[in-house]
Design a protein around this motif. Structure first.
Motif, mmCIF file in Angstrom:
data_model
loop_
_atom_site.group_PDB
_atom_site.id
_atom_site.type_symbol
_atom_site.label_atom_id
_atom_site.label_comp_id
_atom_site.label_asym_id
_atom_site.label_seq_id
_atom_site.Cartn_x
_atom_site.Cartn_y
_atom_site.Cartn_z
ATOM 1 N N LYS A 180 9.447 10.629 0.159
ATOM 2 C CA LYS A 180 9.298 11.157 -1.264
ATOM 3 C C LYS A 180 10.685 11.941 -1.523
ATOM 4 C CE LYS A 180 6.480 14.595 -3.532
ATOM 5 N NZ LYS A 180 5.129 15.496 -3.199
ATOM 6 N N ASN A 181 10.884 11.690 -2.760
ATOM 7 C CA ASN A 181 12.240 12.254 -3.511
ATOM 8 C C ASN A 181 11.866 12.358 -4.858
ATOM 9 O OD1 ASN A 181 12.779 9.615 -4.770
ATOM 10 N ND2 ASN A 181 13.841 8.732 -2.757
ATOM 11 N N GLU A 182 13.014 12.520 -5.758
ATOM 12 C CA GLU A 182 12.730 12.860 -7.012
ATOM 13 C C GLU A 182 12.220 11.345 -7.845
ATOM 14 O OE1 GLU A 182 16.434 13.451 -9.549
ATOM 15 O OE2 GLU A 182 17.368 13.317 -7.711
ATOM 16 N N TRP A 183 12.427 10.534 -7.431
ATOM 17 C CA TRP A 183 12.028 9.247 -7.937
ATOM 18 C C TRP A 183 10.861 8.550 -7.382
ATOM 19 C CZ3 TRP A 183 17.129 9.491 -6.056
ATOM 20 C CH2 TRP A 183 18.296 9.783 -7.077
ATOM 21 N N TYR A 184 10.048 9.138 -6.352
ATOM 22 C CA TYR A 184 9.167 8.759 -5.646
ATOM 23 C C TYR A 184 7.862 8.704 -6.598
ATOM 24 C CZ TYR A 184 5.616 7.719 -1.862
ATOM 25 O OH TYR A 184 4.615 7.216 -1.022
ATOM 26 N N GLN A 185 6.929 7.505 -6.752
ATOM 27 C CA GLN A 185 6.170 7.220 -7.316
ATOM 28 C C GLN A 185 4.519 7.197 -6.982
ATOM 29 O OE1 GLN A 185 6.842 3.418 -9.283
ATOM 30 N NE2 GLN A 185 8.400 4.311 -10.475
ATOM 31 N N GLY A 186 4.546 7.710 -5.548
ATOM 32 C CA GLY A 186 3.523 7.535 -4.901
ATOM 33 C C GLY A 186 3.164 6.178 -4.081
ATOM 34 N N TYR A 187 1.925 5.811 -3.663
ATOM 35 C CA TYR A 187 1.545 4.595 -2.983
ATOM 36 C C TYR A 187 1.318 3.691 -4.126
ATOM 37 C CZ TYR A 187 -0.895 1.988 0.530
ATOM 38 O OH TYR A 187 -1.461 1.041 1.346
ATOM 39 N N THR A 188 2.134 2.600 -3.921
ATOM 40 C CA THR A 188 2.317 1.419 -5.069
ATOM 41 C C THR A 188 2.343 0.196 -4.261
ATOM 42 O OG1 THR A 188 4.874 1.324 -4.656
ATOM 43 C CG2 THR A 188 3.857 2.864 -6.563
ATOM 44 N N PHE A 189 2.128 -1.009 -5.005
ATOM 45 C CA PHE A 189 1.974 -2.552 -4.782
ATOM 46 C C PHE A 189 3.276 -2.595 -3.386
ATOM 47 C CE2 PHE A 189 3.250 -6.854 -4.966
ATOM 48 C CZ PHE A 189 1.921 -7.536 -4.945
ATOM 49 N N ARG A 190 4.370 -2.366 -3.603
ATOM 50 C CA ARG A 190 5.100 -2.867 -2.850
ATOM 51 C C ARG A 190 5.232 -2.181 -1.391
ATOM 52 N NH1 ARG A 190 7.034 0.158 -6.936
ATOM 53 N NH2 ARG A 190 8.238 2.010 -6.587
ATOM 54 N N ASP A 191 4.338 -0.813 -1.215
ATOM 55 C CA ASP A 191 4.337 -0.337 -0.020
ATOM 56 C C ASP A 191 2.965 -0.539 0.575
ATOM 57 O OD1 ASP A 191 6.771 0.825 -0.288
ATOM 58 O OD2 ASP A 191 6.348 2.366 -1.355
ATOM 59 N N ALA A 192 2.131 -1.512 0.109
ATOM 60 C CA ALA A 192 0.792 -1.376 0.310
ATOM 61 C C ALA A 192 0.347 -2.495 1.483
ATOM 62 C CB ALA A 192 0.038 -1.813 -0.779
ATOM 63 N N ASN A 193 1.511 -3.076 2.004
ATOM 64 C CA ASN A 193 1.225 -3.993 3.283
ATOM 65 C C ASN A 193 1.337 -3.034 4.643
ATOM 66 O OD1 ASN A 193 4.075 -3.277 3.167
ATOM 67 N ND2 ASN A 193 4.481 -5.296 3.599
ATOM 68 N N TRP A 194 0.566 -1.701 4.621
ATOM 69 C CA TRP A 194 0.574 -0.678 5.436
ATOM 70 C C TRP A 194 -0.276 -1.190 7.001
ATOM 71 C CZ3 TRP A 194 4.197 2.617 6.590
ATOM 72 C CH2 TRP A 194 3.959 3.576 7.667
ATOM 73 N N ASN A 195 -1.066 -1.887 6.781
ATOM 74 C CA ASN A 195 -1.861 -2.149 7.811
ATOM 75 C C ASN A 195 -1.400 -3.591 8.507
ATOM 76 O OD1 ASN A 195 -3.996 -3.116 9.735
ATOM 77 N ND2 ASN A 195 -5.651 -2.126 8.456
ATOM 78 N N PRO A 196 -1.163 -3.524 9.799
ATOM 79 C CA PRO A 196 -0.383 -4.806 10.577
ATOM 80 C C PRO A 196 -1.140 -5.893 10.464
ATOM 81 C CG PRO A 196 -0.279 -2.536 11.818
ATOM 82 C CD PRO A 196 -0.959 -2.279 10.818
ATOM 83 N N ASP A 197 -2.741 -5.425 10.362
ATOM 84 C CA ASP A 197 -3.561 -6.821 10.277
ATOM 85 C C ASP A 197 -3.609 -7.103 8.809
ATOM 86 O OD1 ASP A 197 -5.987 -8.550 11.258
ATOM 87 O OD2 ASP A 197 -6.832 -7.105 9.804
ATOM 88 N N PHE A 198 -2.734 -8.131 8.477
ATOM 89 C CA PHE A 198 -2.617 -8.647 7.033
ATOM 90 C C PHE A 198 -4.094 -8.875 6.325
ATOM 91 C CE2 PHE A 198 -2.033 -11.443 3.415
ATOM 92 C CZ PHE A 198 -0.925 -10.600 2.771
ATOM 93 N N PRO A 199 -5.024 -9.388 6.966
ATOM 94 C CA PRO A 199 -6.305 -9.552 6.011
ATOM 95 C C PRO A 199 -6.763 -8.248 5.409
ATOM 96 C CG PRO A 199 -6.597 -10.791 8.104
ATOM 97 C CD PRO A 199 -5.162 -10.208 8.002
#
Length: 584
Positions: free
Chosen positions: A129-148
């Motif tokens: 988080k900083n002044e430009w942070y937009q929250g949870y988005t597509f580019r950060d959504a590969n958060w689960n190591p199990d890709f399916p």
């Protein structure tokens, strides 16, 4: 008389309608036609064989492209490590209709934004988080190591932006694969500059470095270079199919290329091939996955050294495991890397019982795994070691076998050392481990998931004492090489202690073992009576009728060992005695 074979209808049919007459071919023409057809079939067959493992896609080509299919291509930068491989820097869209590719386009991942603020999984918000942070988005959504599992979240973000678009599959490639393609196929041109595999990272990073600096204006106006890279690489790949094939196969094996399909049947097939970046528990097996996510350190993973030590002690009644991760950040910061901020997660079997202090780490259970998560703040030039000790139920690990499923992180190059400590006299055999006495060691930097296996032979060796010490004047401990039978080891009548008078013949102790018990499986604790303080005096211990847990008796039985009395007497205080209390 009518000629033989005459039909009265023959002439009428030829007048009524159209008749197709195939010209007669000479035998010479037929011969060459068959030869040409045969050559074409042979060429197609040889081409099919030359595909190697990629025949999988040829076999399912119509299933993947018939009617209309839409696929996403994700480019992950694994030098900015994320759970499924790397930060999603761009995406492509590919459509196929009736077996033919009808559209290919590439885009910047920042184009898929959200209209509302979505709270991300912990600790993304805290570290990003900083002044430009937009929250949870597509580019950060590969958060689960199990890709399916991550694929479902990625598609949800994509379809919020493009509600009319369907996704039949996702193809993911890491930046490492792009580097390998450039190395195999030759230089490409980016913005008028010739780029090779060694300079590709610097060129691309310099071009898009405004994203790391959060220059909002530059971000909006930023030119995507994905299309330019694709325009260079795709024609080269067509002209060098064998080089391209090798890069693709190597990437599938190293998890630099993997995929997900909407079709359950196709998804199961790629999971079976190991091409889905899927985490799956195995029966009667230990499990380990170490996952590190870079949250705000630019491309620092390019420089990190990561080592994992996994020590398994299966000689205890309840197997005990210690997993330790060392992350070293050599050197100093540069324009491509900041001090490291990341999140380290260790995935172990859900039935594990953590014994060590988690020191503020989060512990969660998800999809059959227990997950220990720790924030990692690592200044350049430093190192950090994080470790946990836990127990696994004996029902998970059979007495005669140890198995470990080690799932690697896509785009990463961690070094692993796995050691297994078995009962003292067990015979270990393994095709995976190097075995030495009751130890087994495996070392590697695996590119893909590994199943390790070792077997313990039947214990046919006698137990033997490896150390015996005075804990205090009235307690003697005997340490055995392996767990011993509790009933025989805890019988005081099986121990006899004799003063040898080697140091002090003036005093002969008449020692009796008043009580015996087995502690921690392999230690005999003896409570004795009749012992006097004779520093360095030697005593013989005559042991008999002791058996190990496999019922192997002592050799010889009885057996004599010597213990030396080393009792440290506390020093007498030289302080003046306290003044006696005065009567009131």
């Amino acid at each position: 008389m009518q000629p033989s074979g005459y039909s009265p209808y023959k002439h009428k049919e030829s007048k009524r309608g159209f008749s197709l007459r195939i010209p007669k071919m000479g035998s010479h023409f037929k011969k060459w036609l068959l030869i040409i057809l045969g050559v074409i079939i042979v060429i197609l067959f040889l081409g099919y064989l030359s595909l190697g493992e990629l025949r999988f896609f040829a076999n399912h080509y119509l299933r993947l492209t018939f009617f209309h299919k839409d696929y996403l291509i994700l480019l992950q930068n694994n030098y900015e490590s994320r759970p499924t491989g790397g930060f999603i820097t761009g995406y492509g869209e590919v459509s196929a209709t009736m077996g033919f590719v009808s559209n290919i386009s590439f885009h910047n991942s920042y184009e898929i934004d959200t209209n509302t603020y979505i709270t991300p999984p912990y600790p993304q918000e805290e570290l990003l988080k900083n002044e430009w942070y937009q929250g949870y988005t597509f580019r950060d959504a590969n958060w689960n190591p199990d890709f399916p599992s991550s694929a479902e979240t990625l598609i949800d973000f994509y379809q919020k932006k493009f509600p009319d678009k369907d996704v039949d599959g996702i193809i993911v490639m890491n930046f490492s694969m792009v580097e390998d393609l450039v190395k195999a196929l030759g230089n490409i041109e980016i913005e008028g500059e010739k780029v090779n595999a060694d300079s590709l990272f610097k060129t691309i990073t310099d071009t898009v470095n405004d994203v790391d600096r959060h220059d909002e204006t530059a971000l909006i106006e930023r030119k995507s270079i994905l299309g330019e890279m694709a325009a260079n690489l795709i024609p080269k790949a067509k002209w060098h199919p064998f080089k391209t094939k090798k890069v693709i196969i190597d990437a599938l094996h190293s998890k630099d290329l993997f995929m997900w399909f909407k079709s359950t049947g196709m998804q199961k097939k790629v999971e079976k091939k190991g091409w889905a970046n899927h985490m799956d528990l195995a029966e009667n097996s230990d499990f380990l996955h170490v996952n590190l996510a870079n949250l705000g350190s630019k491309k620092a993973d390019r420089y990190l050294i990561k080592e994992v030590f996994h020590h398994v002690n299966i000689q205890k009644e309840i197997p005990e495991i210690t997993t330790e991760i060392m992350v070293r950040y050599p050197g100093s910061k540069n324009i491509y890397a900041d001090d490291y901020k990341g999140y380290l997660r260790i995935y172990i079997p859900a039935s594990a019982t953590i014994q060590s202090d988690t020191l503020g780490a989060s512990v969660e259970t998800e999809e059959g795994f227990k997950v220990i998560g720790t924030q990692l703040i690592l200044p350049a030039g430093s190192k950090s070691t994080i470790g946990y000790t836990y127990e696994l139920p004996r029902t998970l690990l059979p007495l005669d076998t140890y198995r470990l499923r080690l799932v690697t992180q896509s785009g990463d190059n961690k070094s692993y050392t796995v050691t297994v400590e078995s009962p003292g006299d067990s015979a270990i055999s393994s095709d995976d481990f190097d075995t030495m006495e009751n130890r087994a060691i495996w070392r590697s930097i695996p590119e893909s998931d590994v199943d390790l296996d070792l077997h313990l032979g039947e214990d046919s060796s006698a137990p033997y004492p490896i150390e015996q010490v005075f804990e205090d004047l009235n307690t003697i401990a005997i340490y055995w090489n392996e767990p011993i039978e509790v009933s025989s080891g805890g019988d005081a009548l099986n121990y006899e202690i004799i003063d040898t008078n080697e140091i002090n013949s003036a005093v002969t102790d008449e020692v009796k073992v008043a009580y015996a018990e087995v502690v921690d499986g392999s230690v005999s604790k003896l409570d004795v009576e009749g012992m006097t303080e004779q520093n360095l005096e030697r005593y013989k211990i005559k042991i008999s009728n002791i058996k190990d847990q496999a019922s192997n008796p002592l050799e010889p039985d009885p057996k004599e060992i010597t213990v030396v009395q080393r009792i440290v007497t506390p020093p007498v205080s030289e302080e003046e005695p306290a003044e006696p209390a005065r009567p009131e």
